[in-house]
Write a protein that holds these residues in place. Structure first.
Motif, PDB file in Angstrom:
ATOM      1  N   TRP A 253      26.652 -10.426  12.441  1.00  0.00           N
ATOM      2  CA  TRP A 253      26.849 -10.846  11.061  1.00  0.00           C
ATOM      3  C   TRP A 253      26.585  -9.674  10.132  1.00  0.00           C
ATOM      4  CZ3 TRP A 253      28.506 -15.740   9.789  1.00  0.00           C
ATOM      5  CH2 TRP A 253      28.515 -16.672  10.839  1.00  0.00           C
ATOM      6  N   ASN A 254      27.338  -9.621   9.027  1.00  0.00           N
ATOM      7  CA  ASN A 254      27.263  -8.484   8.118  1.00  0.00           C
ATOM      8  C   ASN A 254      27.452  -8.962   6.683  1.00  0.00           C
ATOM      9  OD1 ASN A 254      27.700  -6.398  10.465  1.00  0.00           O
ATOM     10  ND2 ASN A 254      29.360  -7.879  10.639  1.00  0.00           N
ATOM     11  N   GLY A 255      26.728  -8.326   5.751  1.00  0.00           N
ATOM     12  CA  GLY A 255      26.893  -8.734   4.372  1.00  0.00           C
ATOM     13  C   GLY A 255      25.898  -8.071   3.462  1.00  0.00           C
ATOM     14  N   VAL A 256      25.413  -8.844   2.469  1.00  0.00           N
ATOM     15  CA  VAL A 256      24.448  -8.336   1.500  1.00  0.00           C
ATOM     16  C   VAL A 256      23.226  -9.237   1.503  1.00  0.00           C
ATOM     17  CG1 VAL A 256      26.257  -7.347   0.048  1.00  0.00           C
ATOM     18  CG2 VAL A 256      25.427  -9.663  -0.415  1.00  0.00           C
ATOM     19  N   PHE A 257      22.121  -8.711   0.932  1.00  0.00           N
ATOM     20  CA  PHE A 257      20.921  -9.533   0.834  1.00  0.00           C
ATOM     21  C   PHE A 257      20.363  -9.458  -0.583  1.00  0.00           C
ATOM     22  CE2 PHE A 257      19.183  -5.372   2.066  1.00  0.00           C
ATOM     23  CZ  PHE A 257      18.149  -5.220   1.149  1.00  0.00           C
ATOM     24  N   CYS A 258      19.634 -10.519  -0.944  1.00  0.00           N
ATOM     25  CA  CYS A 258      18.848 -10.575  -2.168  1.00  0.00           C
ATOM     26  C   CYS A 258      17.403 -10.769  -1.731  1.00  0.00           C
ATOM     27  CB  CYS A 258      19.262 -11.746  -3.051  1.00  0.00           C
ATOM     28  SG  CYS A 258      21.039 -11.958  -3.246  1.00  0.00           S
ATOM     29  N   GLU A 259      16.518  -9.920  -2.199  1.00  0.00           N
ATOM     30  CA  GLU A 259      15.123  -9.960  -1.749  1.00  0.00           C
ATOM     31  C   GLU A 259      14.188 -10.106  -2.939  1.00  0.00           C
ATOM     32  OE1 GLU A 259      11.924  -7.323   0.871  1.00  0.00           O
ATOM     33  OE2 GLU A 259      13.797  -6.432   0.172  1.00  0.00           O
ATOM     34  N   TYR A 260      13.121 -10.905  -2.749  1.00  0.00           N
ATOM     35  CA  TYR A 260      12.156 -11.152  -3.819  1.00  0.00           C
ATOM     36  C   TYR A 260      10.723 -10.941  -3.325  1.00  0.00           C
ATOM     37  CZ  TYR A 260      16.267 -13.279  -5.864  1.00  0.00           C
ATOM     38  OH  TYR A 260      17.537 -13.497  -6.338  1.00  0.00           O
ATOM     39  N   SER A 261      10.504  -9.992  -2.425  1.00  0.00           N
ATOM     40  CA  SER A 261       9.168  -9.708  -1.916  1.00  0.00           C
ATOM     41  C   SER A 261       8.289  -9.122  -3.022  1.00  0.00           C
ATOM     42  CB  SER A 261       9.247  -8.723  -0.748  1.00  0.00           C
ATOM     43  OG  SER A 261      10.086  -9.226   0.262  1.00  0.00           O
ATOM     44  N   LYS A 262       6.984  -9.406  -2.955  1.00  0.00           N
ATOM     45  CA  LYS A 262       6.066  -8.937  -3.990  1.00  0.00           C
ATOM     46  C   LYS A 262       5.973  -7.415  -3.994  1.00  0.00           C
ATOM     47  CE  LYS A 262       2.419 -11.361  -4.527  1.00  0.00           C
ATOM     48  NZ  LYS A 262       1.081 -11.981  -4.323  1.00  0.00           N
ATOM     49  N   THR A 263       5.813  -6.836  -2.801  1.00  0.00           N
ATOM     50  CA  THR A 263       5.762  -5.376  -2.669  1.00  0.00           C
ATOM     51  C   THR A 263       6.534  -4.991  -1.422  1.00  0.00           C
ATOM     52  OG1 THR A 263       3.768  -5.303  -1.308  1.00  0.00           O
ATOM     53  CG2 THR A 263       3.466  -5.357  -3.708  1.00  0.00           C
ATOM     54  N   ASP A 264       6.704  -3.724  -1.231  1.00  0.00           N
ATOM     55  CA  ASP A 264       7.419  -3.243  -0.050  1.00  0.00           C
ATOM     56  C   ASP A 264       6.705  -3.601   1.244  1.00  0.00           C
ATOM     57  OD1 ASP A 264       9.414  -2.260  -1.544  1.00  0.00           O
ATOM     58  OD2 ASP A 264       8.865  -0.146  -1.356  1.00  0.00           O
ATOM     59  N   SER A 265       5.391  -3.795   1.186  1.00  0.00           N
ATOM     60  CA  SER A 265       4.638  -4.070   2.409  1.00  0.00           C
ATOM     61  C   SER A 265       4.056  -5.474   2.430  1.00  0.00           C
ATOM     62  CB  SER A 265       3.485  -3.058   2.545  1.00  0.00           C
ATOM     63  OG  SER A 265       2.622  -3.125   1.422  1.00  0.00           O
ATOM     64  N   ASP A 266       4.490  -6.328   1.496  1.00  0.00           N
ATOM     65  CA  ASP A 266       3.921  -7.678   1.425  1.00  0.00           C
ATOM     66  C   ASP A 266       4.293  -8.485   2.652  1.00  0.00           C
ATOM     67  OD1 ASP A 266       3.947 -10.686   0.445  1.00  0.00           O
ATOM     68  OD2 ASP A 266       2.653  -9.566  -0.915  1.00  0.00           O
ATOM     69  N   LYS A 267       3.350  -9.245   3.176  1.00  0.00           N
ATOM     70  CA  LYS A 267       3.611 -10.005   4.403  1.00  0.00           C
ATOM     71  C   LYS A 267       4.434 -11.262   4.133  1.00  0.00           C
ATOM     72  CE  LYS A 267      -0.804 -12.524   4.193  1.00  0.00           C
ATOM     73  NZ  LYS A 267      -0.228 -13.847   3.922  1.00  0.00           N
TER      74      LYS A 267
END
Length: 543
Positions: free
Chosen positions: A421-435
């Motif tokens: 599968w291939n496409g785009v993503f939308c991300e809402y993580s608090k920080t780059d290293s947030d669990k």
């Protein structure tokens, strides 16, 4: 929410075929008097194949009738049906290929989750009426409409097994004198051999009554145990409409008139349910029945699933293998008019045509058409499966603060994709290293399917089933994704060109606390050397 599994797929026996023409058989979906139905994979993805029993194929009259019915079925519009894709009509075994419809049948859904009420009941009623209108316009009478022949697909009710059964019915009647149809759903005139479209309208009333009754869910208004009981009830008794959804009850009553001439037509049912100025084609394009649906069936042999991974793990190359997904059901029910095209943005915030290989995207150390992740040097960006990681992703290097309502667009070329599968993503993580990463992947497969996946920490969940993409062109694809956060929810929608193919509203978004990030996602399969190309990427603000 009401999650449920896809149709049950039984394992193949020694007597079942493994291949039919260009189709690879995965499992058995069911069987009946005419033959067996199999789930298979073909050039365009999953299909259903009905294989005719040998004794029918060798009958001197049956093949002729079968060819006639297949030809008639090909004329049926795709509106709310499973269209015929292919057939073997000359040599044994005879078989018929239709589009595979993910989702359970109506009878199963009502049994497991109860009756449809309110807007969902109206959507079911009009959806089945639209399907009958298409079938009747092709000159076909279904003759065995029942809950088991109505599938709840992601794009509304789909009526299956129309017309093709007529060939078997003729053979059965001639040889054994058996009565045709299913007790409890048969119009009075069928008992005397009169077969007209009005018989399907009677069955429509029985199906809608059974699906919406709160007092006897799943039971036809003329529920019967056998043919004699069914004959007695439809000839002498009144239908049991207690508990039937009030919004459709009087139409159901009209459809169950003993006199065929007194019943409404399928087009009249659609007009009554949708408005006198609304055409069947318009209703078919905008109808959605959302009662919850699960992931589609995976074809064997299944690849080994890796442990659950966070989206952040993909950036560092931690773990390899195919993502394991779970089930998340849709929670919206009823009719919804869908926009004909993506929303109009108010401002373009970021664009990249990838002519400059110093624009900030991950470049894996060098610029080349064969780089595993980076600029091609030819005005495109590429990501490919490599020996250490079959999943790649890359975040757009945007320095500005991005809005909560955005439209992301990109041109994709999947001509060198070997699967995945291939496409785009939308991300809402608090920080780059947030669990507690939270992201949505809006993706397309090389086989011509689309879906939306949610990633929450280590849990990957399909928010939609695999949805077939109309007019799929894997080499020249304009993908647009709406990602909108606000009011305690995230709405995601996917367009290919101007065609909306998937959408979802997620209310479980407590971890969506970080700034929006957008980028590319790419997934290969078992060292298949898959590669995807991207061009003309843009992020736009939505009103």
């Amino acid at each position: 929410m009401m999650p449920y599994a896809s149709p049950t797929v039984a394992a193949l026996s020694d007597q079942d075929p493994r291949e039919l023409g260009q189709y690879r058989i995965a499992g058995r979906l069911g069987s009946g008097g005419m033959g067996s139905v199999y789930l298979a994979e073909g050039p365009t993805g999953l299909v259903a194949i009905k294989v005719i029993k040998p004794h029918l194929a060798h009958d001197p009259e049956f093949p002729h009738r079968f060819r006639r019915e297949v030809a008639a079925a090909r004329k049926v519009s795709r509106w709310c049906t499973a269209p015929v894709l292919d057939a073997q009509l000359e040599d044994a075994p005879l078989w018929l290929v239709t589009e595979y419809v993910p989702g359970p049948d109506l009878g199963r859904h009502v049994k497991e989750h109860g009756p449809l009420t309110g807007a969902a009941a109206e959507a079911l009623a009009v959806g089945v009426a639209v399907a009958l209108a298409a079938i009747h316009q092709a000159g076909i009478v279904h003759r065995d409409l029942k809950p088991g022949n109505v599938l709840l697909s992601p794009f509304g009710p789909r009526v299956i097994d129309f017309g093709i059964s007529r060939a078997l019915d003729t053979e059965q009647t001639t040889r054994s004198g058996q009565m045709l149809g299913t007790p409890g759903y048969m119009a009075p005139e069928l008992f005397s051999g009169q077969v007209e479209p009005a018989a399907d309208i009677f069955a429509w009333g029985c199906v809608v009554g059974a699906a919406t009754s709160t007092t006897a869910p799943g039971r036809s208004p003329f529920a019967a145990d056998n043919m004699m009981h069914a004959f007695h009830r439809v000839m002498r008794e009144e239908p049991d409409l207690d508990g039937v959804e009030p919004a459709v009850r009087e139409l159901v009553r009209a459809a169950l008139a003993r006199d065929p001439a007194a019943r409404p037509t399928a087009e009249e049912l659609v007009a009554e349910l949708s408005g006198p100025d609304t055409g069947v084609a318009e209703v078919a394009r905008t109808l959605r029945l959302r009662v919850g649906y699960g992931a589609t069936v995976a074809l064997p042999p299944p690849p080994a699933a890796a442990p659950g991974r966070r989206l952040r793990d993909l950036a560092t190359g931690v773990g390899a293998g195919v993502v394991a997904v779970g089930l998340v059901a849709a929670a919206v029910a009823g009719l919804r008019a869908l926009p004909p095209a993506p929303p109009e943005p108010t401002e373009t915030l970021y664009t990249d045509g990838f002519a400059d290989d110093t624009s900030g995207w991950n470049n894996s150390g060098f610029t080349s058409p064969t780089t595993s992740r980076g600029y091609t040097g030819e005005g495109r960006y590429t990501m490919a499966e490599d020996i250490s990681n079959d999943v790649q992703w890359s975040t757009a290097p945007v320095n500005a603060v991005l809005p909560d309502q955005a439209l992301v667009s990109v041109k994709m070329d999947l001509s060198q994709s070997a699967g995945g599968w291939n496409g785009v993503f939308c991300e809402y993580s608090k920080t780059d290293s947030d669990k507690d990463d939270l992201a949505y992947i809006l993706e397309v497969s090389q086989a011509g399917f689309a879906k939306i996946v949610k990633v929450a920490a280590t849990k990957w969940s399909d928010l939609t089933p695999d949805l077939r993409v109309p007019g799929f062109d894997r080499k020249n694809m304009l993908l647009r994704a709406e990602c909108a956060r606000g009011n305690g929810e995230v709405r995601v929608a996917l367009w290919l060109g101007d065609e909306l193919v998937a959408e979802q509203v997620d209310h479980d978004v407590s971890t969506a606390t970080g700034p929006p990030r957008f980028g590319f996602y790419m997934e290969g399969v078992n060292n298949s050397q898959s590669r995807v190309y991207y061009d003309d990427f843009a992020i736009n603000r939505l009103p």
